[in-house]
Design a protein around this motif. Structure first.
Motif, PDB file in Angstrom:
ATOM      1  N   MET A   1      -7.876 -20.859  -8.036  1.00  0.00           N
ATOM      2  CA  MET A   1      -9.372 -20.712  -8.326  1.00  0.00           C
ATOM      3  C   MET A   1      -9.390 -20.499  -9.759  1.00  0.00           C
ATOM      4  O   MET A   1      -9.026 -19.257  -9.899  1.00  0.00           O
ATOM      5  CB  MET A   1     -10.065 -19.848  -7.304  1.00  0.00           C
TER       6      MET A   1
ATOM      7  N   GLY B   1     -12.450 -21.638 -12.516  1.00  0.00           N
ATOM      8  CA  GLY B   1     -13.833 -21.258 -12.533  1.00  0.00           C
ATOM      9  C   GLY B   1     -14.457 -21.205 -11.134  1.00  0.00           C
ATOM     10  O   GLY B   1     -15.424 -20.810 -10.826  1.00  0.00           O
ATOM     11  N   GLY B   2     -13.720 -22.085 -10.252  1.00  0.00           N
ATOM     12  CA  GLY B   2     -14.127 -22.378  -8.798  1.00  0.00           C
ATOM     13  C   GLY B   2     -15.252 -23.521  -8.671  1.00  0.00           C
ATOM     14  O   GLY B   2     -15.599 -23.715  -7.358  1.00  0.00           O
ATOM     15  N   THR B   3     -15.712 -24.007  -9.582  1.00  0.00           N
ATOM     16  CA  THR B   3     -17.008 -24.911  -9.537  1.00  0.00           C
ATOM     17  C   THR B   3     -16.565 -26.204  -8.717  1.00  0.00           C
ATOM     18  O   THR B   3     -17.439 -26.971  -8.404  1.00  0.00           O
ATOM     19  CB  THR B   3     -17.552 -25.248 -11.047  1.00  0.00           C
TER      20      THR B   3
ATOM     21  N   ARG C   1     -15.491 -28.118  -2.654  1.00  0.00           N
ATOM     22  CA  ARG C   1     -14.733 -28.861  -1.823  1.00  0.00           C
ATOM     23  C   ARG C   1     -14.428 -28.043  -0.643  1.00  0.00           C
ATOM     24  O   ARG C   1     -14.332 -28.650   0.422  1.00  0.00           O
ATOM     25  CB  ARG C   1     -13.339 -29.405  -2.411  1.00  0.00           C
TER      26      ARG C   1
ATOM     27  N   LEU D   1     -15.209 -24.166 -20.892  1.00  0.00           N
ATOM     28  CA  LEU D   1     -15.757 -25.650 -21.424  1.00  0.00           C
ATOM     29  C   LEU D   1     -16.682 -25.181 -22.765  1.00  0.00           C
ATOM     30  O   LEU D   1     -16.881 -25.750 -23.497  1.00  0.00           O
ATOM     31  CB  LEU D   1     -16.359 -26.429 -20.415  1.00  0.00           C
TER      32      LEU D   1
ATOM     33  N   MET E   1     -18.648 -21.309 -16.597  1.00  0.00           N
ATOM     34  CA  MET E   1     -17.908 -20.882 -15.444  1.00  0.00           C
ATOM     35  C   MET E   1     -16.429 -21.726 -15.744  1.00  0.00           C
ATOM     36  O   MET E   1     -15.371 -21.372 -15.415  1.00  0.00           O
ATOM     37  CB  MET E   1     -18.327 -21.006 -14.335  1.00  0.00           C
TER      38      MET E   1
ATOM     39  N   THR F   1     -13.555 -24.062 -16.521  1.00  0.00           N
ATOM     40  CA  THR F   1     -12.196 -23.989 -17.304  1.00  0.00           C
ATOM     41  C   THR F   1     -11.863 -25.355 -17.828  1.00  0.00           C
ATOM     42  O   THR F   1     -11.846 -26.313 -16.884  1.00  0.00           O
ATOM     43  CB  THR F   1     -11.056 -23.112 -16.807  1.00  0.00           C
TER      44      THR F   1
ATOM     45  N   GLY G   1      -9.082 -26.381 -14.814  1.00  0.00           N
ATOM     46  CA  GLY G   1      -9.759 -27.005 -13.563  1.00  0.00           C
ATOM     47  C   GLY G   1     -10.285 -28.032 -13.883  1.00  0.00           C
ATOM     48  O   GLY G   1     -10.561 -28.897 -12.981  1.00  0.00           O
TER      49      GLY G   1
ATOM     50  N   GLN H   1      -9.148 -31.300 -11.450  1.00  0.00           N
ATOM     51  CA  GLN H   1     -10.354 -31.477 -10.374  1.00  0.00           C
ATOM     52  C   GLN H   1      -9.849 -32.536  -9.699  1.00  0.00           C
ATOM     53  O   GLN H   1      -9.337 -33.792 -10.303  1.00  0.00           O
ATOM     54  CB  GLN H   1     -11.703 -31.294 -11.124  1.00  0.00           C
TER      55      GLN H   1
ATOM     56  N   SER I   1     -13.292 -36.177 -14.619  1.00  0.00           N
ATOM     57  CA  SER I   1     -12.731 -35.333 -15.606  1.00  0.00           C
ATOM     58  C   SER I   1     -13.373 -36.041 -17.009  1.00  0.00           C
ATOM     59  O   SER I   1     -13.318 -36.956 -17.266  1.00  0.00           O
ATOM     60  CB  SER I   1     -11.340 -34.864 -15.630  1.00  0.00           C
TER      61      SER I   1
ATOM     62  N   ILE J   1       1.894 -32.500  -9.920  1.00  0.00           N
ATOM     63  CA  ILE J   1       2.136 -30.960  -9.984  1.00  0.00           C
ATOM     64  C   ILE J   1       2.418 -30.474  -8.621  1.00  0.00           C
ATOM     65  O   ILE J   1       1.958 -30.592  -7.591  1.00  0.00           O
ATOM     66  CB  ILE J   1       1.047 -30.415 -10.692  1.00  0.00           C
TER      67      ILE J   1
END
Ligand SMILES: Cc1cc2nc3c(=O)[nH]c(=O)nc-3n(C[C@H](O)[C@H](O)[C@H](O)COP(=O)(O)OP(=O)(O)OC[C@H]3O[C@@H](n4cnc5c(N)ncnc54)[C@H](O)[C@@H]3O)c2cc1C
Ligand code: FES
Ligand code: FES
Lengths: 159, 324
Positions: B31, B33-35, B40, B78, B109, B111, B114, B118, B161, B201
């Protein structure tokens, strides 16, 4: 499914320290409303879109519905309850009242905190800057004209 | 909706994070920023046994502008990229993509790491259990059908993204670390093009840095995006343009990278843009997948890929002329 253990979580909310015992999957929004009974922070979409759950984290507006309570220990959390000065409303709150920038009030805590953070950082924002700042806060009844007017009145005063 | 149960981990340095990942592999989710992750999880699309917060990691946050390359730490928000004067100056498309992503509070929040990583999205996948229970299992949920494309033999979910196309336009690379080793790959190599498993990854690999090479000579760039509401929404089609000129002012590279056009960003390379604007727009149209699996009709999104490609190149050329 994993075995989840409750942990002690220390939150600094509105300059007061609170200890709660909770599972790590508790969001900051749930901790504020259910554990600390600070129900000024609202849940609407619950998925980061609407901004009604906005609180300030070290001064910056964030979505409390997408924030884990356990992950924000040591940070300064400000909710709408923390804005008033003694028994008096904060000037941003007063401006919203005076400009009729509130109808049902559901978006207001998030909207006011976002405006407060903007004015802290930039005391004299332009209308474009105001609109950009509140663009992630959705209001479904007042409309944005009155809200922008309220914030603008403070920008002009440099409050 | 409550989040599913998990155990929480919070490493304070990269080494510790890599050890935790090495020990737990697929059962652990990172995690930042977790957004993206928490939404999900809330929809029960994933239910990791462990969630590891990387927000407290040192050395993977911030922008470091060097002579030959600029390094952006994975945890850089961001918001900080959008307002960095140097990024705005040198890598305009990247700053624009960050500015246009989500909404201001989300970018406080979210990043960069992330954002790149995403998961791909689809209207028939990113739904709550209540909706999904009534639907047949699609490829992305372990089934054998596609709900967006009748008879679809593969997954057509979309990489939405904003940062990836802009970074790829600048030929960005990324650094992936795991316990005992580090590799640097072109950002394009991070994407598989497969909607079910969109990223190349390992479960034990941590993205730590994004590296943008310093372009030679003059460069102009721009990012253009189609979204439902200008204030909060994901891209439905997007284009990042990068144009560079030789010392004599001759265009020697003209690259367009499309976002929201498939499971990975799509790269279109050209040599001279001004004369070939229409041909690049046509290539963008041909390259984009116009599937009816996001909030606007696929055919329209596909047409807009061509339009946005042209708009981005034009803006990049104008900036080049202005000497930006
Ligand atoms: C309302 C809303 C609107 C949005 N609009 C947009 C938009 O317009 N454009 C857009 O691009 N996105 C949008 N998003 C998606 C998302 O918020 C952003 O992409 C954001 O940048 C994700 O970053 P994060 O740090 O929150 O990621 P997280 O949710 O923390 O992570 C995302 C994924 O990346 C993995 N990950 C994160 N960091 C690493 C790392 N260092 N190494 C390995 N894996 C890692 C996580 O495990 C997870 O799978 C939106 C989200 C919301 C809620
Ligand atoms: S409830 Fe958090 S953004 Fe809507
Ligand atoms: S006052 Fe009702 S939603 Fe804004």
């Amino acid at each position: 499914m994993s075995e989840m253990k409750k942990t002690a979580i220390t939150l600094n909310v509105n300059n007061e320290t609170h200890d709660i015992i909770a599972y790590p999957n508790k969001t900051l929004l749930e901790a504020l409303r259910d554990d600390l009974r600070l129900t000024g922070t609202k849940e609407s979409c619950g998925e980061g879109v609407c901004g009604s759950c906005t609180v300030l984290l070290d001064g910056a507006p964030v979505r409390s519905c997408l924030t884990l309570a356990v992950a924000v220990q040591g940070k300064k959390i400000t909710t709408i309850e923390g804005l008033r000065v003694g028994e008096k409303l904060h000037p941003v709150q007063e401006a919203f009242v005076n400009h009729h920038a509130i109808q049902c009030g559901f978006c207001s805590p998030g909207m006011i905190l976002t405006a407060y953070a903007l004015l802290k950082e930039n005391p004299t924002p332009t209308e474009t800057e105001i609109r950009r700042a509140i663009s992630g806060n959705i209001c479904r009844c007042t409309g944005y004209a009155k809200i922008v007017e309220a914030i603008k009145s403070l920008a002009e005063e440099g409050k | 909706m409550r989040l599913p149960p998990f155990q929480f981990l919070e490493p304070t340095n990269v080494e510790e994070a890599l050890s935790m990942m090495n020990a737990r592999k697929e059962t652990l989710k990172i995690m930042a920023g977790g957004t993206d992750l928490l939404n999900r999880m809330r929809f029960r699309l994933i239910e990791p046994a462990f969630v590891m917060n990387i927000g407290k990691l040192r050395d993977v946050d911030g922008i470091d502008i060097g002579e030959n390359e600029t390094v952006i730490g994975t945890n850089t928000k961001l918001k900080d990229i959008a307002r960095s004067p140097l990024i705005n100056n040198k890598f305009r498309a990247i700053a624009e993509a960050a500015f246009e992503a989500a909404s201001p509070a989300v970018t406080n929040m979210a990043t960069i790491g992330g954002n790149i990583l995403q998961d791909t999205r689809c209207l028939y996948y990113n739904q709550s259990g209540m909706v999904l229970n009534g639907l047949e299992r699609c490829h992305k949920r372990g089934g054998t059908i596609c709900l967006a494309v009748k008879g679809g033999k593969r997954c057509f979910s979309v990489c939405q993204s904003d940062m990836a196309p802009a970074l790829i336009a600048f030929d960005a690379k990324c650094v992936l670390q795991k316990k005992g080793s580090t590799r640097t790959v072109a950002l394009t190599e991070l994407f598989t093009g497969n909607g079910v498993t969109p990223f190349a990854i390992g479960a034990d690999e941590l993205l730590t840095k994004i590296i943008i090479p310093q372009p030679k000579n003059g460069v102009g760039s721009a990012y253009r995006k189609l979204r439902l509401r200008g204030s909060v929404d994901y891209p439905l089609a997007s284009a990042a343009a990068f144009v560079s000129v030789t010392k004599d002012g001759e265009v020697n590279a003209c690259r367009v990278v499309l976002g929201s056009a498939g499971a990975s960003p799509r790269v279109i390379d050209g040599r001279s843009c001004e004369t070939h604007l229409e041909s690049i727009a046509q290539k963008a149209y041909d390259s984009a997948e116009g599937i009816d699996n996001l909030q606007m009709p696929g055919a329209y999104r596909r047409k807009m890929a061509g339009v946005l490609a042209k708009r981005a190149i034009k803006a990049a050329m104008d900036r080049l002329k202005e000497g930006m």
